[in-house]
Design an enzyme around this catalytic site. Sequence first.
Site: not given
Ligand SMILES: *Cc1c(COP(=O)(O)O)cnc(C)c1O
Length: 416
Positions: A239, A274-276, A313, A344
Amino acid sequence: MDHFHYQDGVLCAESVPLARIAESVGTPFYCYSSATLSHHLAVFRQAFASIDHLICYSVKANSNLAVLNLLVEAGAGVDIVSGGELARAARVNCPPERIVFSGVGKSSAEIRAALYRGLLMFNVESRAELERINRIAGEMGKIAPVSLRINPDVDPKTHPYISTGLRKNKFGIPHAMALDVYQVANTMPHIEIVGLDCHIGSQLTQLDPFVDAVRRVRGLVELLIENGINIRYLDLGGGLGIPYREEEETPSPALYAEALLSELEGLNITLVLEPGRAIAGNAGVLVARVEYVKQGEEKQFIITDAGMNDLMRPALYEAYHTVIPVQLNDSAETSIADVVGPICESGDYFARDRMLPNMAEGDLLAVRSAGAYGFVMSSNYNSRPRPAEVMVRGDDFSVIRERETIESLMAGEQIF
Ligand SMILES: *Cc1c(COP(=O)(O)O)cnc(C)c1O
């Protein structure tokens, strides 16, 4: 920090001019910088170096095998949300003890596949899911390692579509019910409780919601331990937000770590994160070519060969992306423009009312911060083949996913 910079007026990914990639693979394409991905992971790990921790990169942000392989080779684990992501993790040989499985709707087949391959833990989101995992593990003669995802009911102050930790959201087990559900889980013969999990949302640009969430779950962890429930892992989800605008300031991983660690002092757990987006977001750009420049009554429309099917996005979250020319021209005049795609839909745009240098047909532009939730959310809407993905390393680049073809668009279809 990222590795997309102008060199002699030409935008480069590390040392490769984006125009060179465009010539070779055509447009539009996603381009990822391997140095930026590695750097972002290293910064994260460094920030948490003082305690036992595991960084499980959130695969859904960008699931390309080359991206996963790079991160897993560098020591990251993965956070997966589907059987498809499990298969990707297996393909890059991610060790099972570095895989966490999140998601509110895991199917029986997905649970079975994860138990078969092995994993660190399921992040379980309901009592019904717990019962299903217990039953399937029993059928397979296995013990399933489990964390419960707790909904701490804090407001992440982000876009409603990416808020997940509020009472009204579908995610997690309500904080007030947590002890009860843990006690039920503790009696299930094929469940082994190993941890507690929470994830409150995405693109958080302030630290206080994270701090509120840790405070709420820390109390719970202590209560559970007092009740004889074995919590070894505390998973605080992902997050952390990233700057989408040049002038935007978001907390660094170091500040984020400092805030979390000060709340965790004295707690004997392994921290899982859990960083994405924070890993992949600013490690990628979407490069498109200008098809037409159209003078409207009030502004210009720069119409590109990339559309909302390639990067959704803006259409989905009204997200802001910085758009910059690939070739700088100091003498170019500027105008107010919308950068739009060919689709479109009025939601098909990348930038609105933006002061940009005038561009002409054939010019290249880059949509920044497109490395996370970019290609993975792309579709074939309007029967458009999805773009190529390219990875750069130093002065070298490689296509890591081929552009789809007209043939691949219709693969699997039959006339009845
Ligand atoms: C989407 C998600 C993440 C990653 O979130 P980011 O904002 O990309 O860091 C981590 N854990 C869970 C459970 C998610 O659904």
